[in-house]
Design a protein around this motif. Structure first.
Motif, PDB file in Angstrom:
ATOM      1  N   ASN A   1       0.823  -1.214   0.000  1.00 27.84           N
ATOM      2  CA  ASN A   1       0.000   0.000   0.000  1.00 27.84           C
ATOM      3  C   ASN A   1       0.854   1.260   0.000  1.00 27.84           C
ATOM      4  O   ASN A   1       0.559   2.218  -0.701  1.00 27.84           O
TER       5      ASN A   1
ATOM      6  N   ASN B   1       5.243   2.331  -9.801  1.00 25.76           N
ATOM      7  CA  ASN B   1       5.239   3.600  -9.062  1.00 25.76           C
ATOM      8  C   ASN B   1       6.346   4.521  -9.594  1.00 25.76           C
ATOM      9  O   ASN B   1       6.143   5.724  -9.768  1.00 25.76           O
TER      10      ASN B   1
ATOM     11  N   SER C   1     -11.762   2.543   2.204  1.00 25.29           N
ATOM     12  CA  SER C   1     -10.509   3.304   2.203  1.00 25.29           C
ATOM     13  C   SER C   1     -10.737   4.780   1.879  1.00 25.29           C
ATOM     14  O   SER C   1      -9.816   5.573   1.911  1.00 25.29           O
ATOM     15  N   LYS C   2     -12.001   5.123   1.570  1.00 25.27           N
ATOM     16  CA  LYS C   2     -12.266   6.524   1.256  1.00 25.27           C
ATOM     17  C   LYS C   2     -12.690   7.286   2.506  1.00 25.27           C
ATOM     18  O   LYS C   2     -13.271   6.715   3.422  1.00 25.27           O
TER      19      LYS C   2
ATOM     20  N   ARG D   1       2.335   1.698  -3.436  1.00 25.45           N
ATOM     21  CA  ARG D   1       1.321   2.061  -4.411  1.00 25.45           C
ATOM     22  C   ARG D   1       0.886   3.511  -4.235  1.00 25.45           C
ATOM     23  O   ARG D   1       0.626   4.212  -5.192  1.00 25.45           O
ATOM     24  N   ARG D   2       0.807   3.923  -2.983  1.00 26.83           N
ATOM     25  CA  ARG D   2       0.260   5.259  -2.726  1.00 26.83           C
ATOM     26  C   ARG D   2       1.317   6.343  -2.567  1.00 26.83           C
ATOM     27  O   ARG D   2       0.973   7.477  -2.279  1.00 26.83           O
ATOM     28  N   ASP D   3       2.570   5.972  -2.713  1.00 22.81           N
ATOM     29  CA  ASP D   3       3.603   6.983  -2.537  1.00 22.81           C
ATOM     30  C   ASP D   3       3.468   8.016  -3.654  1.00 22.81           C
ATOM     31  O   ASP D   3       3.594   7.679  -4.830  1.00 22.81           O
ATOM     32  N   PRO D   4       3.184   9.267  -3.297  1.00 22.11           N
ATOM     33  CA  PRO D   4       2.855  10.255  -4.320  1.00 22.11           C
ATOM     34  C   PRO D   4       4.091  10.725  -5.071  1.00 22.11           C
ATOM     35  O   PRO D   4       5.198  10.747  -4.531  1.00 22.11           O
TER      36      PRO D   4
ATOM     37  N   ASP E   1     -12.671   5.745   6.137  1.00 23.94           N
ATOM     38  CA  ASP E   1     -11.396   5.246   6.640  1.00 23.94           C
ATOM     39  C   ASP E   1     -11.160   5.686   8.077  1.00 23.94           C
ATOM     40  O   ASP E   1     -10.692   4.928   8.911  1.00 23.94           O
TER      41      ASP E   1
END
Lengths: 624, 329
Positions: A382, A451, B95-96, A385-388, B100
């Motif tokens: 996660n 990513n 998750s939104k 995947r979410r690392d901006p 969350d």
């Protein structure tokens, strides 16, 4: 004369009882009243006369009880512990044995009224004796433990004394050699193959003799209760000394990670000492005290160890339920491995029926730790995947996430076997070629790469984008190659990713140098020498400008890997130098224009090469 | 009975609660929304019905008995399963924001519930220790033989230990004194360390620190549970009730505990009043009291093990639901 008078008095009393009492029990009650009334009318004296009168079996029983009653009363009333004197304790035990055997012998005749009355009296005596023996048992256990140095100050001298006085085992050597004897049970951490005797051998024998009597007389539960209460106290104190705190799940969760790490280290030690030394020692003690009574031994043992075991398991459980933050992986792996390695101990020390609950709990919590580890990997996914894609790394250099993830995975792979086990468990069916961890790792690599691809879009210049991907790709392959990760992902994976890096390399060249290379092409179709010369002059001017610009920019770009940098320079030189040499050669040979060629040729071939070697050095701005 | 009112109104609130919320929910497609609406409505109704059922079965004498709490836990497990299914079906939304936040708040609370489960397990262990003592009382007095001094002495001793054990849960300082007085036999030489070790022992017999209080925990569990989400409220409060009744001040509220306490106290007084020789009247009275104690003893003996298993089950289910939802995040 006085003696004779008393005889008469007793005879009268018996007579009164017989006359007034309509039945045996009433007569007995009347005699009881007499005996309460005056010492001269004691039951013994009254009974003696009776026995003398009829001489029946009951009278024999009564006489025997009278004699035992006298002895038991004396013992029960004693101020000093009976077990302070071996002769006393032996006599007391004999008395109890006799009482038990009489009760057994006469038991079948309990329906006969006089016998029943006697047996009730025997039972009362037994209760008194058991009451006392229970106290003696407790006191002996407590004194035994005390003499074995369960003193609050952890006094080393006392410890030595107790070991000096016990010649039986060789463990004292281990302890006495220790510098710090404050925590006796925690000393020999390097060698868990050790059983300690928490009580002196003589005390254990005494306790066994007492337990035997209590169990024979049907007081097994009480005996086990006293026993477990004392040992539990000892065990729980030992756990405290091992530095183990009692923490709720919430307390564990709220604890700062660094503190928790220390707590985990302490837990690992405590769990090992408990399962490998303390519990087996308790098991042996229990088996010796309750020798011949396996069920009582099993029950008592469970009672002793239950609390400490639950305390140990609760902590492991709290860790398993806790945060899935990736940096915790390594400590959670430690806890998992500790539990795994202790499973045989859990199985053997808690093998009996009473302990099956503890055994099962241990397995459940161990599995849950496996789940927690899988959860941590999920969390890592996660995070990746979410690392901006925020600010671009200057010069297309190594992104911190690449560094973090790769070093993390490399470190994780040091516990490769454990991780393989963890991921196999999740499937339920163990797979032969340990592909599940491979699948997991390739998946994480894939996430990281996609990513990074998203992040590369931040660069406006496609060439820089390629440098960025090349840098990070190269780092990934390097980290994979020289570690367990490479064994997991396999040669194929490495080959494929090397090819990918080459692609980025080519992409870089294509995007920045191909155009320049085009400028160096000599167009033979141009009309006439003059036309060609003009065109070449123009192209050379363009080239110079472009080359200057490119070199200026690209020299601020970063290629972290020296070898890669060298490869890049060499391939650029190979690409550029022949074409350039060829171009200026032609140019110089173009008659008139050629004579003035030097006015237009800014760089010699060597100059170009020197400039190429200046590329990818990074600058202060790039490092900002 | 205040507890009854609480449950009744709680059930009703739950039923009406959902409807106020629906209109403010925005975002998802109409079709999905109506599906979800049906699902959530049915969940709320089920929770409410369970409460009403429990309320009905908890007559004056049954409320807070082991059996009743067992039913309560069963109901909780049903609700928990439903809740799990709902979370699973709508995992895409979890998750939104703001879900969350709500979900993680819910998990925060569920940790407290896990600790309470563990505390209940400790409590059960404590009751087992009391059981052993009442067992001694019963075996000393419950026989067809006449009662002698020896029997009375043993019973009395066990009763005192029992009283200390139960008192200890309420007021550790007074218990230590009593325990000291009671257990002074054979320990004259070492009063100091003895005293210390008892206090120590008591605190060690719990798997959490003594400063940890189940009732405080329950208050924290229910704190600020006013609005957020019906599912959360139901799922935590469903647990909060049994847990609350079980653990308030560690003892005394469970019906059986109350009975043991009363029964042993009466017996203790009775034994104190006995002088030998025993009158028939007294003897009958003792036998009668023993019968009462046997009654509770049996109820606990048969009920504690399954109850402990159920509490463990609740614990494991909460963990599982938590793990699953975390996996969805």
């Amino acid at each position: 004369m006085a003696e004779n008078g008393e005889e008469k008095l007793l005879a009268v009393a018996r007579h009164i009882a017989k006359t007034l009492g309509h039945n045996e029990s009433m007569a007995d009650d009347i005699l009881q009243i007499f005996s309460n009334f005056d010492g001269r009318f004691s039951r013994e004296k009254l009974a003696e006369g009776q026995a003398g009168e009829d001489g029946s079996g009951v009278a024999v029983l009564e006489r025997a009880l009278n004699s035992l009653d006298g002895q038991i009363s004396r013992f029960v009333a004693a101020d000093q512990p009976i077990w302070a004197d071996p002769a006393d304790s032996a006599a007391f035990l004999d008395t109890i044995d006799e009482l038990v055997s009489i009760t057994r012998e006469w038991g079948p005749m309990a329906s006969e009224k006089p016998v029943g009355v006697c047996l009730a009296r025997a039972d009362d005596m037994m209760q008194q004796a058991m009451f006392r023996i229970e106290e003696e048992f407790r006191s002996l256990m407590e004194r035994g433990a005390e003499s074995f140095g369960l003193n609050p100050q952890g006094d080393g001298a006392a410890m030595n004394n107790r070991f000096d006085s016990d010649e039986e085992d060789d463990y004292d050597r281990d302890f006495q050699n220790g510098d710090d004897i404050q925590i006796p049970v925690a000393q020999p951490l390097t060698d868990y193959d050790l059983i300690i005797d928490a009580l002196p051998s003589a005390t254990i024998n005494d306790l066994h003799e007492m337990a035997k009597r209590m169990l024979a007389a049907g007081f097994g539960k009480a005996c086990s209760h006293v026993y477990s209460a004392c040992r539990r106290e000892f065990l729980e104190e030992s756990m405290t000394r091992l530095g183990l705190q009692k923490l709720s799940i919430e307390e564990v969760h709220k604890m700062p990670w660094q503190e928790l790490e220390d707590e985990i280290d302490r837990w690992i030690k405590a769990a090992n000492v408990a399962l490998r030394i303390l519990f087996p020692s308790e098991r042996r003690l229990c088996d010796r005290v309750f020798f011949g009574f396996s069920s009582a031994a099993d029950l008592s043992f469970m009672e002793v160890c239950r609390g400490s075991t639950i305390q140990l398991l609760n902590f492991a459980d709290a860790i398993a339920i806790g945060s899935r933050s990736p940096e915790r992986l390594f400590k959670v792996l430690d806890v998992f491995e500790t539990m795994r390695d202790l499973m045989p101990e859990f199985e053997s020390v808690f093998s009996d029926q009473f302990c099956s609950v503890l055994r099962n709990e241990a397995v459940t919590i161990w599995k849950r730790l496996g789940e927690a580890i899988r959860g941590i990997f999920m969390e890592l996914e996660n995070l990746i995947r979410r690392d901006p894609a925020k600010a671009a790394v200057p010069g297309g250099g190594l992104h911190p996430i690449t560094r973090y993830v790769m070093n993390y995975l490399r470190a994780a792979c040091r516990s490769r076997q454990t991780l393989e086990q963890v991921f196999e468990e999740s499937n339920g069916v163990p797979s032969k070629d340990s592909t599940l961890l491979t699948v997991q790792m390739s998946w994480i690599m894939e996430l990281l790469e996609s990513n990074l691809e998203v992040k590369s879009k931040v660069y406006k210049d496609p060439a820089l984008c390629a440098v960025f991907l090349m840098n990070n790709g190269r780092y990934i392959v390097q980290k994979v190659k020289d570690g367990d990760l490479g064994l997991l992902l396999g040669e194929d994976w490495i080959r494929k990713h090397n090819a990918k890096v080459r692609q980025y390399h080519l992409s870089y060249q294509r995007n920045s140098w191909n155009k320049m290379l085009g400028m160096l092409k000599v167009d033979n179709t141009a009309a006439g020498m003059n036309g060609l010369g003009k065109a070449m002059k123009e192209k050379l001017k363009q080239f110079n400008t472009q080359f200057d610009e490119t070199c200026k920019t690209h020299s601020t770009w970063v290629v972290f890997d020296e070898q890669l940098k060298e490869e890049l320079r060499i391939s650029l030189a190979r690409l550029l130098l022949p074409a350039y040499g060829n171009f200026i050669g032609r140019f110089q040979n173009l008659g008139d224009i050629g004579k003035n060629a030097d006015r237009y040729i800014k760089y010699g071939v060597e100059d170009i090469e020197a400039r190429i070697n200046e590329l990818f050095k990074g600058t202060t701005t790039a490092r900002k | 009975m205040p507890a009854t009112d609480f449950q009744g109104s709680f059930g009703r609130t739950l039923l009406s609660f959902r409807r106020d919320q629906v209109d403010s929910t925005a975002g998802s497609s109409h079709h999905e929304r109506s599906n979800m609406e049906v699902e959530l409505d049915s969940f709320q109704r089920q929770v409410a019905e369970k409460f009403i059922d429990l309320n009905a079965s908890g007559g004056e004498n049954e409320l807070l008995s082991l059996e009743w709490i067992g039913k309560l836990l069963d109901s909780f497990l049903c609700c928990q399963e439903e809740f799990r299914a709902i979370v699973f079906n709508h995992r895409s939304q979890i998750s939104k924001s703001p879900m969350d936040r709500l979900i993680s708040d819910y998990f925060e609370r569920s940790i407290k519930a896990l600790d309470v489960c563990n505390a209940i397990r400790d409590g059960i262990e404590q009751i087992r220790q009391w059981q052993k003592l009442s067992d001694i009382v019963i075996s000393a007095l419950d026989s067809n033989r006449p009662i002698g001094e020896g029997q009375l002495r043993r019973a009395k001793k066990a009763l005192i230990d029992l009283a200390i054990g139960m008192l200890d849960e309420k007021d550790p300082s007074s218990a230590t004194n009593l325990a000291h007085r009671n257990r002074s036999f054979g320990r004259m030489k070492d009063n100091h360390s003895h005293h210390r070790s008892i206090g120590h022992f008591r605190s060690l017999s719990w798997s959490v620190s003594r400063s940890w209080s189940a009732s405080k925990q329950l208050q924290a569990l229910a704190n600020n549970l006013a609005t957020p989400r019906p599912n959360d409220v139901a799922a935590t409060n469903g647990l909060a009730v049994p847990v609350y009744t079980m653990t308030k001040n560690s003892c005394g509220l469970l019906k059986e505990i109350d009975r043991i306490e009363k029964s042993s106290r009466v017996m203790n007084e009775l034994i104190d009043s006995i002088h030998f020789p025993l009158t028939d009247e007294k003897e009958t009275e003792v036998k009668q009291r023993v019968e009462e104690l046997v009654d509770v003893h049996e109820a606990l003996k048969n009920g504690l093990d399954p109850f402990e298993r159920k509490i463990r089950e609740v614990f494991h289910r909460i963990v599982r639901s938590r793990t699953e939802s975390l996996d969805c995040l």
